[in-house]
Design a protein around this motif. Structure first.
Motif, PDB file in Angstrom:
ATOM      1  N   MET A 231       1.188  -1.003   0.145  1.00  0.00           N
ATOM      2  CA  MET A 231      -0.329   0.187   0.312  1.00  0.00           C
ATOM      3  C   MET A 231       0.402   1.252   0.038  1.00  0.00           C
ATOM      4  O   MET A 231       0.418   2.123  -0.675  1.00  0.00           O
ATOM      5  CB  MET A 231      -0.780  -0.485   1.155  1.00  0.00           C
ATOM      6  N   GLU A 232       2.332   0.876   0.530  1.00  0.00           N
ATOM      7  CA  GLU A 232       2.688   2.737   0.639  1.00  0.00           C
ATOM      8  C   GLU A 232       3.627   3.018  -0.538  1.00  0.00           C
ATOM      9  O   GLU A 232       3.216   3.864  -1.002  1.00  0.00           O
ATOM     10  CB  GLU A 232       3.780   2.358   1.967  1.00  0.00           C
TER      11      GLU A 232
ATOM     12  N   LEU B 182       0.781   3.967  -2.750  1.00  0.00           N
ATOM     13  CA  LEU B 182       0.088   5.809  -2.645  1.00  0.00           C
ATOM     14  C   LEU B 182       0.794   6.381  -2.972  1.00  0.00           C
ATOM     15  O   LEU B 182       0.970   7.299  -3.739  1.00  0.00           O
ATOM     16  CB  LEU B 182      -0.163   6.055  -1.227  1.00  0.00           C
ATOM     17  N   GLN B 183       2.671   6.098  -2.953  1.00  0.00           N
ATOM     18  CA  GLN B 183       3.352   7.194  -3.496  1.00  0.00           C
ATOM     19  C   GLN B 183       3.314   7.141  -4.917  1.00  0.00           C
ATOM     20  O   GLN B 183       3.616   8.014  -5.305  1.00  0.00           O
ATOM     21  CB  GLN B 183       5.033   6.319  -2.574  1.00  0.00           C
TER      22      GLN B 183
ATOM     23  N   VAL C 169       1.090   7.086  -6.579  1.00  0.00           N
ATOM     24  CA  VAL C 169      -0.206   7.791  -7.290  1.00  0.00           C
ATOM     25  C   VAL C 169      -0.102   9.012  -6.548  1.00  0.00           C
ATOM     26  O   VAL C 169       0.139   9.874  -7.408  1.00  0.00           O
ATOM     27  CB  VAL C 169      -1.750   6.731  -6.550  1.00  0.00           C
ATOM     28  N   ARG C 170       0.195   9.144  -5.666  1.00  0.00           N
ATOM     29  CA  ARG C 170       0.711  10.397  -4.943  1.00  0.00           C
ATOM     30  C   ARG C 170       1.744  11.435  -6.078  1.00  0.00           C
ATOM     31  O   ARG C 170       1.774  12.697  -6.597  1.00  0.00           O
ATOM     32  CB  ARG C 170       1.385  10.703  -3.543  1.00  0.00           C
TER      33      ARG C 170
ATOM     34  N   GLU D 143      -5.445  14.349  -3.599  1.00  0.00           N
ATOM     35  CA  GLU D 143      -5.109  14.011  -2.775  1.00  0.00           C
ATOM     36  C   GLU D 143      -5.706  12.122  -2.825  1.00  0.00           C
ATOM     37  O   GLU D 143      -6.396  11.847  -3.145  1.00  0.00           O
ATOM     38  CB  GLU D 143      -5.335  13.809  -1.483  1.00  0.00           C
ATOM     39  N   ALA D 144      -4.135  11.010  -2.288  1.00  0.00           N
ATOM     40  CA  ALA D 144      -4.429   9.864  -2.127  1.00  0.00           C
ATOM     41  C   ALA D 144      -4.957   9.459  -0.317  1.00  0.00           C
ATOM     42  O   ALA D 144      -3.343   9.611   0.545  1.00  0.00           O
ATOM     43  CB  ALA D 144      -3.969   9.433  -3.233  1.00  0.00           C
ATOM     44  N   ARG D 145      -5.536   8.630   0.067  1.00  0.00           N
ATOM     45  CA  ARG D 145      -5.201   7.804   1.256  1.00  0.00           C
ATOM     46  C   ARG D 145      -5.680   6.410   1.113  1.00  0.00           C
ATOM     47  O   ARG D 145      -6.459   5.857  -0.110  1.00  0.00           O
ATOM     48  CB  ARG D 145      -6.746   8.252   1.991  1.00  0.00           C
ATOM     49  N   ALA D 146      -5.184   5.993   2.246  1.00  0.00           N
ATOM     50  CA  ALA D 146      -5.385   4.131   2.124  1.00  0.00           C
ATOM     51  C   ALA D 146      -6.748   3.731   2.575  1.00  0.00           C
ATOM     52  O   ALA D 146      -7.100   4.511   4.278  1.00  0.00           O
ATOM     53  CB  ALA D 146      -3.763   3.490   3.091  1.00  0.00           C
TER      54      ALA D 146
ATOM     55  N   ILE E 234      -7.493   2.441  -2.147  1.00  0.00           N
ATOM     56  CA  ILE E 234      -6.859   3.825  -2.002  1.00  0.00           C
ATOM     57  C   ILE E 234      -7.568   4.495  -2.707  1.00  0.00           C
ATOM     58  O   ILE E 234      -8.838   4.534  -3.439  1.00  0.00           O
ATOM     59  CB  ILE E 234      -5.974   3.521  -3.289  1.00  0.00           C
TER      60      ILE E 234
ATOM     61  N   VAL F 147      -8.868   8.418  -3.566  1.00  0.00           N
ATOM     62  CA  VAL F 147      -8.014   9.415  -4.486  1.00  0.00           C
ATOM     63  C   VAL F 147      -9.519  10.455  -4.458  1.00  0.00           C
ATOM     64  O   VAL F 147     -10.501   9.904  -5.244  1.00  0.00           O
ATOM     65  CB  VAL F 147      -8.295   9.278  -6.115  1.00  0.00           C
TER      66      VAL F 147
END
Length: 554
Positions: A135-136, A139-140, A142-143, A161-164, A169, A171
């Motif tokens: 996931m990390e 996310l990286q 995507v960001r 912005e993106a969050r788990a 994910i 967005v």
């Protein structure tokens, strides 16, 4: 002061004569308007029929033919207030992010596993990965693909912005990006609505933004608000999509990357299309009403080089397959590609009337609205009501002019008559300037002119009262008149300058009727300074040189 040099007299006379000639067409408003409309129709390609030629001959073309445009309240027309659904553009913006983010995540498939898009709300994009441990990294990735927001207020912000959330994910667009998208959407909507209204040939429409997401459209001379909504109310979003299947089930599941749309002229028929379009109406450069091979109304179109190339490549590679033409989420037609269509030209045929084809051509030429609009208020002002307003305004102006002229004549005698001549020239020059700059006259504008009539003689009152004072001390009438004009000038400039500043502030800060009032008030102030000081002084100087009186009674 009374001895005007010849060059100054010639300039003043020339301004008055030219202004009078420019304002003259407004005395024959209907004839000049009919002639102007005929010339415009011929220039737009209408055949020059005898009737059209006769209308054009209503007014000599070598004469000035600029008219003071009448506003909605004086002419009648349509008033529509609409709201732009900017939230729809947010959803489309997220929709457009999916292919790029999908490719980014597939590049690190060894860490995130398989990538799948999930159904979510309109303001978010949900992506599931099969390996939550990555996931990390996901996310990286995507960001890192988020670009800076292109706006002054969004400096330093990213577009999304993106969050788990578990193995998903989420967005969402950033607030700065939403504001930037909203601003672009409103500016584009204003421009497209303006283009659509201009295509119809209407005169002096008023198209203004109100608040964050509303647009006010006022078009004088149009028949009804419904007629105006037929022009501006349609999104007119054209696109071309590959056809996946055809069905009669309105509840059929199209699939995640597909969409289900109804046929426009075939009730009960639905098409499953790929969501990705091959080309869109944004790549159109021209569209004209025409007729198809069966003699039925149709619309021809032409793409720009990029659109023409994409259109040609797709038709060459998919001969024998259906290809859907979609307008505002309805399938106009889904013909089978018979051969390679090169050059970027095509024709849209369907169950069109001649009027439908003409209207669709106008909408496609002007461009599609970036978002749907919702009608909040619509009003139709009949021409009879507008004519009543014109008559009331003319009556108010004539009464004001007569009352002021009578007062000046009774109070100041011959000098009052000179001031009345300057006052009439003042009104003539106001209309001339309005015709030159293309200003629109409204009921508040008439109020500004009526106010100007009263203010215009204020300068003459100051001058004449000053002359009266100077007559008691000056040596002779010529000296008294000269000093009266000279010493009253500073006071006149101060009084009119403060009012002019107010008129400018009203124009900048106000809108609609307030601006109409500010325009006529500002022009009236400028004209009154010229007529009250220079024209009156020249007339009095010419009279004094002719009569050479021993004394003057003011």
């Amino acid at each position: 002061m009374l001895q005007f040099p010849l060059w100054k007299r010639l300039i003043i006379i020339a301004i008055c004569v030219i202004g009078t000639v420019i304002a003259l067409p407004n005395l024959f408003y209907s004839r000049v308007e009919l002639s102007n409309d005929a010339v415009t129709a011929i220039e737009r390609g209408a055949p020059e029929t005898p009737e059209l030629a006769a209308q054009r001959g209503e007014w000599p073309r070598w004469m000035p033919h600029e008219l003071v445009n009448l506003g909605l309240d004086l002419r009648g027309g349509a008033h529509v207030l609409v709201e732009v659904r900017t939230q729809d553009v947010h959803a489309e913006r997220l929709e457009g992010l999916w292919p790029e983010l999908r490719d980014r995540l597939r590049d690190i498939r060894d860490q995130v596993g398989t990538v799948r898009r999930l159904t979510g709300t309109a303001d978010e994009l949900r992506i599931r990965i099969s390996t939550p441990g990555g996931m990390e990294a996901a996310l990286q990735a995507v960001r890192d693909s988020a670009q800076p927001v292109f706006s002054l207020t969004g400096a330093g912000s990213r577009e999304y912005e993106a969050r788990a959330e578990g193995d998903q994910i989420i967005v969402t667009l950033s607030e700065a990006e939403k504001q930037a998208v909203d601003e672009r959407t409103m500016q584009q909507s204003l421009e497209i609505i303006r283009r659509r209204v201009d295509e119809t040939g209407t005169r002096e429409p008023s198209i203004q933004r109100q608040g964050a997401d509303r647009i006010l459209v006022q078009v004088p001379g149009i028949g009804s608000a419904e007629e105006l909504l037929q022009i501006i109310g349609k999104t007119a979003r054209l696109s071309f999509h590959p056809v996946v299947n055809q069905t009669s089930d309105p509840n059929a599941s199209p699939g995640l990357d597909n969409m289900l749309l109804p046929a426009m002229d075939q009730p009960g028929v639905y098409y499953i299309l790929e969501r990705r379009s091959v080309v869109t109406g944004e790549q159109l450069v021209d569209s004209q009403p025409s007729y198809d091979q069966n003699g039925l109304p149709a619309v021809t179109f032409r793409f720009n080089p990029a659109g023409g190339r994409a259109f040609g490549d797709y038709t060459a590679a998919h001969i024998g397959q259906p290809f859907a033409i979609v307008l505002d989420n309805q399938v106009i037609s889904a013909p089978t590609i018979q051969s390679h269509i090169a050059g970027g030209n095509g024709i849209i045929s369907g169950a069109f009337t001649v009027e439908d084809a003409q209207q669709l051509a106008v909408l496609l030429r002007a461009g599609a609205l970036p978002a749907e609009i919702t009608v909040l208020e619509q009003r139709t002002i009949g021409p009879e009501l507008g004519q009543d307003s014109v008559n009331a305004g003319m009556l108010a102006g004539l009464v004001a002019l007569a009352a002021v002229a009578l007062y000046m004549t009774v109070t100041y005698g011959l000098f009052g008559l000179f001031a009345n001549v300057a006052l009439i020239l003042n009104i003539v020059l106001i209309f001339a300037l309005m015709a030159i700059i293309g200003a629109t006259l409204t009921m508040p504008g008439i109020a500004g002119i009526v106010l100007t009539i009263g203010m215009a003689v204020d300068a003459n009152v100051l001058i004449f009262e000053r002359i009266r004072e100077e007559m008691r001390t000056a040596r002779g009438p010529a000296r008294a008149i000269g000093l009266g004009f000279e010493r009253a000038f500073a006071t006149i400039m101060d009084a009119n300058l403060t009012t002019l500043i107010v008129a400018v502030i009203l124009y900048i800060m106000g809108s609609g009727p307030v601006r109409g009032f500010a325009v006529t008030l500002g022009l009236g102030i400028l004209c009154s300074i010229f007529t009250a000081v220079y024209v009156t002084q020249m007339i009095i100087g010419a009279w004094y040189d002719w009569r050479r009186p021993k004394s003057v009674t003011v």
